[in-house]
Design a protein around this motif. Sequence first.
Motif, PDB file in Angstrom:
ATOM      1  N   ARG A  13       0.781  -1.216   0.044  1.00 24.46           N
ATOM      2  CA  ARG A  13      -0.063   0.011  -0.008  1.00 24.46           C
ATOM      3  C   ARG A  13       0.785   1.290  -0.111  1.00 24.46           C
ATOM      4  N   GLU A  14       2.060   1.270   0.553  1.00 24.69           N
ATOM      5  CA  GLU A  14       2.705   2.289   0.737  1.00 24.69           C
ATOM      6  C   GLU A  14       3.764   2.633  -0.559  1.00 24.69           C
ATOM      7  N   PHE A  15       3.708   1.743  -1.657  1.00 23.28           N
ATOM      8  CA  PHE A  15       4.475   2.078  -2.611  1.00 23.28           C
ATOM      9  C   PHE A  15       3.974   2.716  -3.778  1.00 23.28           C
ATOM     10  N   SER A  16       4.585   3.288  -4.562  1.00 23.10           N
ATOM     11  CA  SER A  16       4.310   4.396  -5.437  1.00 23.10           C
ATOM     12  C   SER A  16       3.691   3.520  -6.708  1.00 23.10           C
ATOM     13  N   ALA A  17       3.028   4.062  -7.669  1.00 19.11           N
ATOM     14  CA  ALA A  17       2.408   3.432  -8.817  1.00 19.11           C
ATOM     15  C   ALA A  17       3.548   2.658  -9.568  1.00 19.11           C
ATOM     16  N   GLY A  18       4.811   3.167  -9.837  1.00 22.75           N
ATOM     17  CA  GLY A  18       5.753   2.496 -10.368  1.00 22.75           C
ATOM     18  C   GLY A  18       6.169   1.352  -9.643  1.00 22.75           C
ATOM     19  N   GLN A  19       6.457   1.390  -8.223  1.00 18.78           N
ATOM     20  CA  GLN A  19       6.837   0.431  -7.446  1.00 18.78           C
ATOM     21  C   GLN A  19       5.869  -0.480  -7.275  1.00 18.78           C
ATOM     22  N   LYS A  20       4.706  -0.304  -7.448  1.00 15.38           N
ATOM     23  CA  LYS A  20       3.724  -1.406  -7.295  1.00 15.38           C
ATOM     24  C   LYS A  20       3.891  -2.292  -8.417  1.00 15.38           C
ATOM     25  N   LYS A  21       4.044  -1.749  -9.737  1.00 16.75           N
ATOM     26  CA  LYS A  21       4.079  -2.417 -10.945  1.00 16.75           C
ATOM     27  C   LYS A  21       5.396  -3.540 -10.594  1.00 16.75           C
ATOM     28  N   ILE A  22       6.625  -3.117  -9.924  1.00 17.11           N
ATOM     29  CA  ILE A  22       7.559  -4.110  -9.459  1.00 17.11           C
ATOM     30  C   ILE A  22       7.210  -5.094  -8.540  1.00 17.11           C
ATOM     31  N   GLY A  23       6.190  -4.698  -7.645  1.00 12.75           N
ATOM     32  CA  GLY A  23       5.710  -5.514  -6.715  1.00 12.75           C
ATOM     33  C   GLY A  23       4.827  -6.567  -7.320  1.00 12.75           C
ATOM     34  N   ASP A  24       4.026  -6.152  -8.607  1.00 10.16           N
ATOM     35  CA  ASP A  24       3.436  -7.311  -8.993  1.00 10.16           C
ATOM     36  C   ASP A  24       4.014  -8.229  -9.891  1.00 10.16           C
ATOM     37  N   LEU A  25       5.284  -7.838 -10.509  1.00 10.47           N
ATOM     38  CA  LEU A  25       6.100  -8.548 -11.253  1.00 10.47           C
ATOM     39  C   LEU A  25       6.743  -9.520 -10.213  1.00 10.47           C
ATOM     40  N   PHE A  26       6.878  -9.074  -9.002  1.00  9.70           N
ATOM     41  CA  PHE A  26       7.711  -9.733  -7.704  1.00  9.70           C
ATOM     42  C   PHE A  26       6.695 -11.078  -7.582  1.00  9.70           C
ATOM     43  N   PHE A  27       5.460 -10.862  -7.596  1.00  9.12           N
ATOM     44  CA  PHE A  27       4.513 -11.739  -7.044  1.00  9.12           C
ATOM     45  C   PHE A  27       4.263 -12.846  -8.147  1.00  9.12           C
ATOM     46  N   LYS A  28       4.573 -12.293  -9.379  1.00  3.42           N
ATOM     47  CA  LYS A  28       4.178 -13.158 -10.723  1.00  3.42           C
ATOM     48  C   LYS A  28       5.325 -13.981 -10.941  1.00  3.42           C
ATOM     49  N   GLU A  29       6.653 -13.335 -11.060  1.00  2.82           N
ATOM     50  CA  GLU A  29       7.835 -13.766 -11.681  1.00  2.82           C
ATOM     51  C   GLU A  29       8.830 -13.723 -10.627  1.00  2.82           C
ATOM     52  N   PRO A  30       8.866 -14.212  -9.490  1.00  2.00           N
ATOM     53  CA  PRO A  30      10.028 -13.868  -8.627  1.00  2.00           C
ATOM     54  C   PRO A  30      11.570 -14.312  -9.292  1.00  2.00           C
ATOM     55  N   ILE A  31      11.365 -15.301  -9.927  1.00  2.00           N
ATOM     56  CA  ILE A  31      12.844 -15.779 -10.504  1.00  2.00           C
ATOM     57  C   ILE A  31      13.262 -14.795 -11.634  1.00  2.00           C
ATOM     58  N   PHE A  32      12.390 -13.964 -12.106  1.00  2.00           N
ATOM     59  CA  PHE A  32      12.912 -12.918 -13.031  1.00  2.00           C
ATOM     60  C   PHE A  32      13.656 -11.947 -12.190  1.00  2.00           C
ATOM     61  N   LEU A  33      13.198 -11.460 -11.153  1.00  3.17           N
ATOM     62  CA  LEU A  33      13.924 -10.730 -10.461  1.00  3.17           C
ATOM     63  C   LEU A  33      15.260 -11.067  -9.865  1.00  3.17           C
ATOM     64  N   ALA A  34      15.269 -12.348  -9.624  1.00  2.00           N
ATOM     65  CA  ALA A  34      16.324 -12.992  -9.030  1.00  2.00           C
ATOM     66  C   ALA A  34      17.394 -13.075  -9.806  1.00  2.00           C
ATOM     67  N   PHE A  35      17.187 -13.067 -11.109  1.00  2.00           N
ATOM     68  CA  PHE A  35      18.436 -13.195 -12.016  1.00  2.00           C
ATOM     69  C   PHE A  35      18.713 -12.276 -13.145  1.00  2.00           C
ATOM     70  N   SER A  36      17.912 -10.927 -12.915  1.00  2.00           N
ATOM     71  CA  SER A  36      17.945  -9.805 -13.817  1.00  2.00           C
ATOM     72  C   SER A  36      18.397  -8.769 -12.935  1.00  2.00           C
ATOM     73  N   SER A  37      18.992  -7.793 -13.858  1.00  2.00           N
ATOM     74  CA  SER A  37      19.485  -6.663 -13.465  1.00  2.00           C
ATOM     75  C   SER A  37      18.448  -5.704 -13.065  1.00  2.00           C
TER      76      SER A  37
END
Length: 280
Positions: A13-37
Amino acid sequence: MQDLLRSVSSSYREFSAGQKKIGDLFFKEPIFLAFSSALEVGRRVRVSESTVIRWTQKLGYKGYAEFQQVLQRKLAEERLEKAEQKISEPVADQSFLENLLDADILSIAKLKKTISEEKLLQVVDKISQADQIYVTGNFFDYGIAHWFANWLNLVLGHTETMYPSTGEYYTQLSKIERGDLVVAFVFPRYTRAALDTLKSVKAQGAEVIVLTDSEESPALVYADYELTVSVNSNLNIDSYTSVHALLTSIMRFVYVKQHAQVNENLAKVEAVYKDRNLFI
């Protein structure tokens, strides 16, 4: 992994609009964040690299690299815990192949329980700082040593494979000096040639990392840093599955630690591939 998911959820809830997009990607594809810059993550959700970094800082991390290391570890722990739940002893109604593969999975689970992350990080630091890296292998380990050396040379440069049966070996040996690093794979059956090499490079001032199978390995007397990983054997055929898993972890940590240099070198190689129209 669940505690990391809860942390992101509670902060959402405290995330900005852009940060919420990152959070959504984290929930959907955590492995992408784990091995991408951070840059690649930002491009994926159309936000800036700095937004990605601030997102990890909002979660309590110093920066993206620290968050990524934690995420990689959590994902690995989660997968191995699931594997351990399924595997204990050979299952009667499984095929021979399935039991062999289960034995390899179990060897990785054993590695998870015994490996010291502190020692692994020391090895990564030494690889990153070395002036020149030489990778050598025991009699049966040359293939894996050659593969690892090729990868290090691809992403960092200044890496050579060193094998006693070649004439080049003696030239390489003569050049080794203080500030250089020798990475040695010494798994059974141990050879005099491998031990003689380690004795020589130590006398010339190089530091030595030994990857071997146990604390009883004769190579450890020459080691400044050591990582032990058991080799699974069935039908007199050694399986290096757990060794590959350990090396892959080292490679991923090197990627995170030396991210800019690795990406720069990979981009140069990709440009050559493209220029030569190498791949279909």
